[in-house]
Design a protein around this motif. Structure first.
Motif, mmCIF file in Angstrom:
data_model
loop_
_atom_site.group_PDB
_atom_site.id
_atom_site.type_symbol
_atom_site.label_atom_id
_atom_site.label_comp_id
_atom_site.label_asym_id
_atom_site.label_seq_id
_atom_site.Cartn_x
_atom_site.Cartn_y
_atom_site.Cartn_z
ATOM 1 N N TYR A 194 0.838 -1.203 0.000
ATOM 2 C CA TYR A 194 0.000 0.000 0.000
ATOM 3 C C TYR A 194 0.874 1.255 0.000
ATOM 4 C CZ TYR A 194 -3.512 3.385 1.472
ATOM 5 O OH TYR A 194 -4.347 4.477 1.549
ATOM 6 N N CYS A 195 1.917 1.256 0.827
ATOM 7 C CA CYS A 195 2.805 2.423 0.905
ATOM 8 C C CYS A 195 3.551 2.631 -0.401
ATOM 9 C CB CYS A 195 3.783 2.252 2.061
ATOM 10 S SG CYS A 195 2.988 2.342 3.669
ATOM 11 N N ARG A 196 3.985 1.555 -1.034
ATOM 12 C CA ARG A 196 4.688 1.669 -2.308
ATOM 13 C C ARG A 196 3.763 2.227 -3.383
ATOM 14 N NH1 ARG A 196 4.803 -2.759 -5.193
ATOM 15 N NH2 ARG A 196 5.052 -4.053 -3.357
ATOM 16 N N ARG A 197 2.507 1.773 -3.412
ATOM 17 C CA ARG A 197 1.559 2.236 -4.426
ATOM 18 C C ARG A 197 1.158 3.698 -4.241
ATOM 19 N NH1 ARG A 197 -2.487 -2.090 -6.608
ATOM 20 N NH2 ARG A 197 -1.195 -3.940 -6.522
ATOM 21 N N THR A 198 1.079 4.148 -2.991
ATOM 22 C CA THR A 198 0.618 5.511 -2.730
ATOM 23 C C THR A 198 1.753 6.509 -2.527
ATOM 24 O OG1 THR A 198 0.384 4.987 -0.375
ATOM 25 C CG2 THR A 198 -1.591 4.787 -1.757
ATOM 26 N N GLU A 247 7.619 6.332 7.283
ATOM 27 C CA GLU A 247 6.187 6.267 7.606
ATOM 28 C C GLU A 247 5.674 4.839 7.440
ATOM 29 O OE1 GLU A 247 2.377 7.701 8.721
ATOM 30 O OE2 GLU A 247 4.396 8.465 8.985
ATOM 31 N N GLU A 248 6.183 4.132 6.436
ATOM 32 C CA GLU A 248 5.808 2.730 6.234
ATOM 33 C C GLU A 248 6.199 1.884 7.444
ATOM 34 O OE1 GLU A 248 7.392 -1.030 3.604
ATOM 35 O OE2 GLU A 248 7.463 0.954 2.694
ATOM 36 N N GLN A 249 7.408 2.091 7.957
ATOM 37 C CA GLN A 249 7.869 1.337 9.132
ATOM 38 C C GLN A 249 7.002 1.643 10.357
ATOM 39 O OE1 GLN A 249 10.097 -1.091 9.087
ATOM 40 N NE2 GLN A 249 10.272 -0.740 6.887
ATOM 41 N N ARG A 250 6.603 2.900 10.507
ATOM 42 C CA ARG A 250 5.739 3.268 11.631
ATOM 43 C C ARG A 250 4.380 2.591 11.513
ATOM 44 N NH1 ARG A 250 1.782 6.204 13.360
ATOM 45 N NH2 ARG A 250 1.231 7.015 11.338
ATOM 46 N N LEU A 251 3.826 2.561 10.294
ATOM 47 C CA LEU A 251 2.532 1.909 10.085
ATOM 48 C C LEU A 251 2.603 0.411 10.362
ATOM 49 C CD1 LEU A 251 1.282 3.706 6.863
ATOM 50 C CD2 LEU A 251 0.284 3.858 9.139
ATOM 51 N N ALA A 267 -3.525 -4.669 6.880
ATOM 52 C CA ALA A 267 -4.543 -3.778 7.441
ATOM 53 C C ALA A 267 -5.540 -3.410 6.351
ATOM 54 C CB ALA A 267 -3.888 -2.521 8.005
ATOM 55 N N THR A 268 -6.712 -2.950 6.788
ATOM 56 C CA THR A 268 -7.700 -2.486 5.818
ATOM 57 C C THR A 268 -7.295 -1.099 5.326
ATOM 58 O OG1 THR A 268 -9.095 -1.430 7.486
ATOM 59 C CG2 THR A 268 -9.555 -3.747 6.984
ATOM 60 N N SER A 269 -7.855 -0.705 4.190
ATOM 61 C CA SER A 269 -7.510 0.608 3.641
ATOM 62 C C SER A 269 -7.968 1.724 4.580
ATOM 63 C CB SER A 269 -8.117 0.797 2.250
ATOM 64 O OG SER A 269 -9.507 0.654 2.308
ATOM 65 N N HIS A 270 -9.081 1.523 5.268
ATOM 66 C CA HIS A 270 -9.565 2.535 6.203
ATOM 67 C C HIS A 270 -8.591 2.709 7.365
ATOM 68 C CE1 HIS A 270 -12.099 4.131 9.529
ATOM 69 N NE2 HIS A 270 -12.490 4.928 8.554
ATOM 70 N N GLU A 271 -8.090 1.616 7.924
ATOM 71 C CA GLU A 271 -7.112 1.705 9.014
ATOM 72 C C GLU A 271 -5.850 2.425 8.541
ATOM 73 O OE1 GLU A 271 -7.975 -2.331 11.588
ATOM 74 O OE2 GLU A 271 -6.738 -2.461 9.794
ATOM 75 N N ILE A 298 -2.166 7.359 8.735
ATOM 76 C CA ILE A 298 -1.086 8.027 8.019
ATOM 77 C C ILE A 298 -0.951 9.450 8.551
ATOM 78 C CG2 ILE A 298 -0.368 8.955 5.786
ATOM 79 C CD1 ILE A 298 -1.700 6.531 4.505
ATOM 80 N N VAL A 299 0.273 9.826 8.912
ATOM 81 C CA VAL A 299 0.537 11.180 9.381
ATOM 82 C C VAL A 299 0.919 12.008 8.170
ATOM 83 C CG1 VAL A 299 2.006 12.626 10.817
ATOM 84 C CG2 VAL A 299 1.311 10.358 11.613
ATOM 85 N N ARG A 300 0.120 12.993 7.891
ATOM 86 C CA ARG A 300 0.376 13.864 6.732
ATOM 87 C C ARG A 300 1.057 15.148 7.202
ATOM 88 N NH1 ARG A 300 -4.311 11.236 5.658
ATOM 89 N NH2 ARG A 300 -4.385 10.168 3.678
ATOM 90 N N VAL A 301 1.956 15.653 6.386
ATOM 91 C CA VAL A 301 2.654 16.892 6.697
ATOM 92 C C VAL A 301 1.659 18.052 6.580
ATOM 93 C CG1 VAL A 301 4.534 18.408 6.023
ATOM 94 C CG2 VAL A 301 4.798 15.933 5.845
ATOM 95 N N GLN A 302 1.631 18.898 7.589
ATOM 96 C CA GLN A 302 0.749 20.059 7.585
ATOM 97 C C GLN A 302 1.202 21.049 6.528
ATOM 98 O OE1 GLN A 302 -1.907 20.879 9.599
ATOM 99 N NE2 GLN A 302 -1.939 18.893 10.593
#
Length: 62
Positions: free
Chosen positions: A23-27, A33-37, A45-49, A54-58
């Motif tokens: 999922y991380c590679r595709r997006t 961030e992948e390691q944290r997830l 995990a489900t796509s909703h989870e 995912i922590v997005r940069v402000q």
């Protein structure tokens, strides 16, 4: 474990389970961030989870 007949399962109960690394590679999510997830959710995990964790940069608005 209870047996469930596939024909009687409602579509609302069906969820797509992703491999977190795939999922991380595709997006285009960064490797750290992948390691944290993976630590938070595990290998699958489900796509909703994934989207909710995912922590997005402000963005900085001037």
């Amino acid at each position: 474990m209870k047996h469930a007949d596939v024909r009687t399962v409602a579509n609302s109960q069906i969820r797509h389970i992703w491999d977190v690394a795939d999922y991380c590679r595709r997006t285009g999510i960064h490797k750290t961030e992948e390691q944290r997830l993976i630590k938070v959710l595990g290998r699958h995990a489900t796509s909703h989870e994934l989207q909710m964790n995912i922590v997005r940069v402000q963005t900085r608005i001037r």
